[in-house]
Motif scaffolding. Sequence first.
Motif: not given
Length: 340
Positions: A1-23
């Motif tokens: 499976m192949k997934v592409f993400h687009y993310h332009f957030g700064k530094d906060g809770g949403a960014e922590r979750f982005f890292v958690h999910l893609i990992n």
Amino acid sequence: MKVFHYHFGKDGGAERFFVHLINALSRRGVEQAAIIRPNRIWRREIDPNIRITESHFRNLSLDRILLPRSVSLTARREKPDALMAWAQRASELMPNYKGCIKISRLGDYPTNLSYFKNTDILVCNTPGIGEHIRRIGWKRGVEVISNFTDTERVAPIDRKSLDTPEGVPVVMSMGRFVPRKRFALLTEAVAKLPGVFLWLAGDGEEMENVRKRAADLGVTDRVRFLGWQKDTRPYVAAADVFVMPSSHEPLGNVILEAWAQEKPVVSSRSEGPVWFMRNGENGLLVDIDDTDGFSRAIERLINDRQLADRIAVGGREALMEQFSEEAVANAYLDLFKRKP
């Protein structure tokens, strides 16, 4: 499976979750690529197997012109199973590509649906956001998939490293220093409690105002500014009470992080917490902007160890039942398999 993400957030809770999910997806064998804002502190936390491209995608940048074409060509060439845009701005980059499911993930309440013209499904991290987008006219797919955090309990830091005496009550909060996080209000609430220390982790434009408020209240000797921390868990583990005083909080990732370390939580009655918190069972809820209410709730937990322990256990149980990595990652994997 192949997934592409687009993310332009700064530094906060949403960014922590982005890292958690893609990992988490990477651990499950998903091939991924992501376009993110340049020079993010959290980039180094991303699994090295995930391809990262940096771009500002600002209105007056060359990337604003070139990036949409590049993204569209890449999708047609590499044929991903899913494209995922994180919030409104990134959704503007979503190509009009028909070969896979196109998802926009929302962690807040949008006021304008035009960002999502090429999106098939909006994923909302709370039911309230899903109800809101339907009310303002969204007719395509909606899914509610919440967040998760690392549930491993860690050893606390040595309080001496933050010039904090052993044995004193420590209140902690964290997030981006912006007005809606109400860190100045929390500073006022703690100032009313003699001998109680406050630790604030994060960074942002509001930090100097919060520092000034602490100075005006005469409590700089009891307030510690921790800055942005790659791993906040040891700090949370060393605190006695965690507080989230935000005036607006669609979910409240930081509450989940506090529950993971089995800490009692006090929260404002903002949108996310009133959905998943139960007053007196897994946290204490306080009316938004009620400084005295926050002081009283913190004081209750400091003075009633039984109550604090019961709420802390209730929070961890809620975390494991509602916000596990397995459930959230599997929900996204099922979504990625859908056809547009």
